[in-house]
Write a protein that holds these residues in place. Sequence first.
Motif, PDB file in Angstrom:
ATOM      1  N   MET A 148      -6.255  -1.531 -10.606  1.00  0.00           N
ATOM      2  CA  MET A 148      -6.189  -1.694  -9.143  1.00  0.00           C
ATOM      3  C   MET A 148      -6.413  -3.154  -8.729  1.00  0.00           C
ATOM      4  O   MET A 148      -6.221  -3.507  -7.566  1.00  0.00           O
ATOM      5  N   VAL A 149      -6.839  -3.986  -9.676  1.00  0.00           N
ATOM      6  CA  VAL A 149      -7.173  -5.389  -9.384  1.00  0.00           C
ATOM      7  C   VAL A 149      -6.024  -6.290  -9.830  1.00  0.00           C
ATOM      8  O   VAL A 149      -5.693  -6.340 -11.012  1.00  0.00           O
ATOM      9  N   ASP A 150      -5.433  -7.001  -8.877  1.00  0.00           N
ATOM     10  CA  ASP A 150      -4.327  -7.920  -9.181  1.00  0.00           C
ATOM     11  C   ASP A 150      -4.800  -9.346  -8.907  1.00  0.00           C
ATOM     12  O   ASP A 150      -4.844  -9.794  -7.752  1.00  0.00           O
ATOM     13  N   PHE A 151      -5.185 -10.048  -9.971  1.00  0.00           N
ATOM     14  CA  PHE A 151      -5.705 -11.408  -9.814  1.00  0.00           C
ATOM     15  C   PHE A 151      -4.635 -12.371  -9.325  1.00  0.00           C
ATOM     16  O   PHE A 151      -4.925 -13.330  -8.599  1.00  0.00           O
ATOM     17  N   ASP A 152      -3.379 -12.147  -9.705  1.00  0.00           N
ATOM     18  CA  ASP A 152      -2.291 -13.050  -9.298  1.00  0.00           C
ATOM     19  C   ASP A 152      -2.032 -12.957  -7.786  1.00  0.00           C
ATOM     20  O   ASP A 152      -1.894 -13.980  -7.104  1.00  0.00           O
ATOM     21  N   ARG A 153      -1.964 -11.732  -7.286  1.00  0.00           N
ATOM     22  CA  ARG A 153      -1.737 -11.538  -5.840  1.00  0.00           C
ATOM     23  C   ARG A 153      -3.028 -11.674  -5.027  1.00  0.00           C
ATOM     24  O   ARG A 153      -2.998 -11.756  -3.822  1.00  0.00           O
ATOM     25  N   ARG A 154      -4.169 -11.662  -5.721  1.00  0.00           N
ATOM     26  CA  ARG A 154      -5.491 -11.686  -5.083  1.00  0.00           C
ATOM     27  C   ARG A 154      -5.678 -10.470  -4.168  1.00  0.00           C
ATOM     28  O   ARG A 154      -6.113 -10.576  -3.026  1.00  0.00           O
ATOM     29  N   ILE A 155      -5.337  -9.314  -4.720  1.00  0.00           N
ATOM     30  CA  ILE A 155      -5.402  -8.059  -3.963  1.00  0.00           C
ATOM     31  C   ILE A 155      -6.049  -6.966  -4.815  1.00  0.00           C
ATOM     32  O   ILE A 155      -5.753  -6.834  -6.002  1.00  0.00           O
ATOM     33  N   ILE A 156      -6.941  -6.174  -4.186  1.00  0.00           N
ATOM     34  CA  ILE A 156      -7.434  -4.945  -4.801  1.00  0.00           C
ATOM     35  C   ILE A 156      -6.768  -3.797  -4.046  1.00  0.00           C
ATOM     36  O   ILE A 156      -6.889  -3.699  -2.823  1.00  0.00           O
ATOM     37  N   THR A 157      -6.044  -2.961  -4.772  1.00  0.00           N
ATOM     38  CA  THR A 157      -5.323  -1.849  -4.148  1.00  0.00           C
ATOM     39  C   THR A 157      -6.109  -0.555  -4.345  1.00  0.00           C
ATOM     40  O   THR A 157      -6.289  -0.100  -5.479  1.00  0.00           O
ATOM     41  N   LEU A 158      -6.581   0.022  -3.239  1.00  0.00           N
ATOM     42  CA  LEU A 158      -7.308   1.286  -3.304  1.00  0.00           C
ATOM     43  C   LEU A 158      -6.336   2.438  -3.060  1.00  0.00           C
ATOM     44  O   LEU A 158      -5.734   2.520  -1.991  1.00  0.00           O
ATOM     45  N   PRO A 159      -6.163   3.335  -4.029  1.00  0.00           N
ATOM     46  CA  PRO A 159      -5.291   4.498  -3.809  1.00  0.00           C
ATOM     47  C   PRO A 159      -5.959   5.481  -2.858  1.00  0.00           C
ATOM     48  O   PRO A 159      -7.195   5.507  -2.739  1.00  0.00           O
ATOM     49  N   ALA A 160      -5.154   6.291  -2.183  1.00  0.00           N
ATOM     50  CA  ALA A 160      -5.671   7.228  -1.182  1.00  0.00           C
ATOM     51  C   ALA A 160      -6.735   8.167  -1.742  1.00  0.00           C
ATOM     52  O   ALA A 160      -7.674   8.542  -1.047  1.00  0.00           O
ATOM     53  N   ARG A 161      -6.619   8.520  -3.033  1.00  0.00           N
ATOM     54  CA  ARG A 161      -7.524   9.526  -3.605  1.00  0.00           C
ATOM     55  C   ARG A 161      -8.976   9.058  -3.676  1.00  0.00           C
ATOM     56  O   ARG A 161      -9.882   9.883  -3.789  1.00  0.00           O
ATOM     57  N   ILE A 162      -9.246   7.742  -3.600  1.00  0.00           N
ATOM     58  CA  ILE A 162     -10.638   7.295  -3.706  1.00  0.00           C
ATOM     59  C   ILE A 162     -11.212   6.820  -2.362  1.00  0.00           C
ATOM     60  O   ILE A 162     -12.369   6.428  -2.296  1.00  0.00           O
ATOM     61  N   THR A 163     -10.405   6.844  -1.303  1.00  0.00           N
ATOM     62  CA  THR A 163     -10.913   6.381  -0.008  1.00  0.00           C
ATOM     63  C   THR A 163     -11.417   7.544   0.832  1.00  0.00           C
ATOM     64  O   THR A 163     -10.956   8.677   0.688  1.00  0.00           O
ATOM     65  N   LYS A 164     -12.351   7.257   1.717  1.00  0.00           N
ATOM     66  CA  LYS A 164     -12.925   8.288   2.584  1.00  0.00           C
ATOM     67  C   LYS A 164     -11.872   8.871   3.523  1.00  0.00           C
ATOM     68  O   LYS A 164     -11.866  10.066   3.810  1.00  0.00           O
ATOM     69  N   THR A 165     -10.973   8.010   4.014  1.00  0.00           N
ATOM     70  CA  THR A 165      -9.964   8.440   4.982  1.00  0.00           C
ATOM     71  C   THR A 165      -8.724   9.049   4.317  1.00  0.00           C
ATOM     72  O   THR A 165      -7.819   9.503   5.007  1.00  0.00           O
ATOM     73  N   LYS A 166      -8.707   9.010   2.968  1.00  0.00           N
ATOM     74  CA  LYS A 166      -7.552   9.513   2.199  1.00  0.00           C
ATOM     75  C   LYS A 166      -6.272   8.748   2.521  1.00  0.00           C
ATOM     76  O   LYS A 166      -5.180   9.283   2.500  1.00  0.00           O
ATOM     77  N   ARG A 167      -6.468   7.462   2.861  1.00  0.00           N
ATOM     78  CA  ARG A 167      -5.329   6.549   3.053  1.00  0.00           C
ATOM     79  C   ARG A 167      -5.543   5.340   2.155  1.00  0.00           C
ATOM     80  O   ARG A 167      -6.628   4.760   2.168  1.00  0.00           O
ATOM     81  N   GLY A 168      -4.514   4.992   1.401  1.00  0.00           N
ATOM     82  CA  GLY A 168      -4.636   3.824   0.545  1.00  0.00           C
ATOM     83  C   GLY A 168      -4.694   2.543   1.370  1.00  0.00           C
ATOM     84  O   GLY A 168      -4.262   2.514   2.519  1.00  0.00           O
ATOM     85  N   ARG A 169      -5.266   1.498   0.796  1.00  0.00           N
ATOM     86  CA  ARG A 169      -5.257   0.202   1.486  1.00  0.00           C
ATOM     87  C   ARG A 169      -5.358  -0.933   0.472  1.00  0.00           C
ATOM     88  O   ARG A 169      -5.790  -0.724  -0.664  1.00  0.00           O
ATOM     89  N   GLU A 170      -4.938  -2.119   0.913  1.00  0.00           N
ATOM     90  CA  GLU A 170      -5.008  -3.304   0.075  1.00  0.00           C
ATOM     91  C   GLU A 170      -6.067  -4.241   0.632  1.00  0.00           C
ATOM     92  O   GLU A 170      -6.071  -4.543   1.829  1.00  0.00           O
ATOM     93  N   ILE A 171      -6.971  -4.703  -0.239  1.00  0.00           N
ATOM     94  CA  ILE A 171      -8.070  -5.567   0.195  1.00  0.00           C
ATOM     95  C   ILE A 171      -7.869  -6.958  -0.387  1.00  0.00           C
ATOM     96  O   ILE A 171      -7.758  -7.124  -1.615  1.00  0.00           O
ATOM     97  N   PRO A 172      -7.789  -7.984   0.468  1.00  0.00           N
ATOM     98  CA  PRO A 172      -7.635  -9.355  -0.038  1.00  0.00           C
ATOM     99  C   PRO A 172      -8.917  -9.807  -0.739  1.00  0.00           C
ATOM    100  O   PRO A 172     -10.019  -9.490  -0.302  1.00  0.00           O
ATOM    101  N   MET A 173      -8.751 -10.528  -1.842  1.00  0.00           N
ATOM    102  CA  MET A 173      -9.898 -10.987  -2.621  1.00  0.00           C
ATOM    103  C   MET A 173     -10.260 -12.428  -2.249  1.00  0.00           C
ATOM    104  O   MET A 173      -9.432 -13.330  -2.366  1.00  0.00           O
TER     105      MET A 173
END
Length: 272
Positions: A148-173
């Motif tokens: 889920m960690v992309d060092f090149d894009r500097r993004i952590i991608t959270l899939p819907a299955r692990i979030t409280k809202t059941k919506r995926g999101r991308e977090i800038p690092m």
Amino acid sequence: DFIMTTIPELLDVFSQQTDYVKRIKANVVKAYFVEQNAIKVTDFKANHLREFLVKRLSDGVKPATVLKEFQVLKSSFKLGGFKTKVFKKVPIKGADIKRDRRMTPEDRQALMRTHALRPRESNIIEAVELAIETAMRRNELCSITWDMVDFDRRIITLPARITKTKRGREIPMSSKCIEICRRLSKQKNRTVLGFTNNALGLAWARWKDQASKIYPPVKSLRFHDLRHEAISRLAEKSFTIPEMMCVSGHADQRCLLRYVQLKSEDLLDKLQ
């Protein structure tokens, strides 16, 4: 067969499918209803809920805490396929008081001094730093795997299955977030932190207990307050509401704004 299920039995089923914190609350609610001769779910009425509320408040429990206990009971009803209208009939006054706790320099100093004096608790400092850098919830932090960690894009991608809202999101690092993650990657754990949600909760509680001997107020700092800290820092950096929602994962800006605690002195420059 849930027809003859008692409240304690229903809470037992719920406890097997939830996290550590909710399990603790479920056990508190269960203990009360065991003493009430284990009322059947189908016989449960508003007066039973009201009596529970009165008892908890008389024990000195805060309304916000009782609300969370109500929510655990309500969730167990939903799990069993029972209607939850009864919960609307028993409002809890004072339960919606906004929490405004942020990590202070004194909190941080006490935690760091304690950490220096004791055997290293695996990755606890990294967990705190990542919580502040990413605004992730504890369960989300503990669920991140390296794919889920992309060092090149500097993004952590959270899939819907692990979030409280059941919506995926991308977090800038941030640069600090990248530095922490690179350090953790050398440990070769499957997850970034190498902690389960429950293990991190217990490690945090132990660390705070010891730090409170140096600085007692740190005892009131919850791990979830680090999310408040993170979102408030974004606001102080002049992130817009949509930008903050993108990072925090809130679907409703009213929910987001409950997390924003700005320091008055930091607003002075904008007034000049």
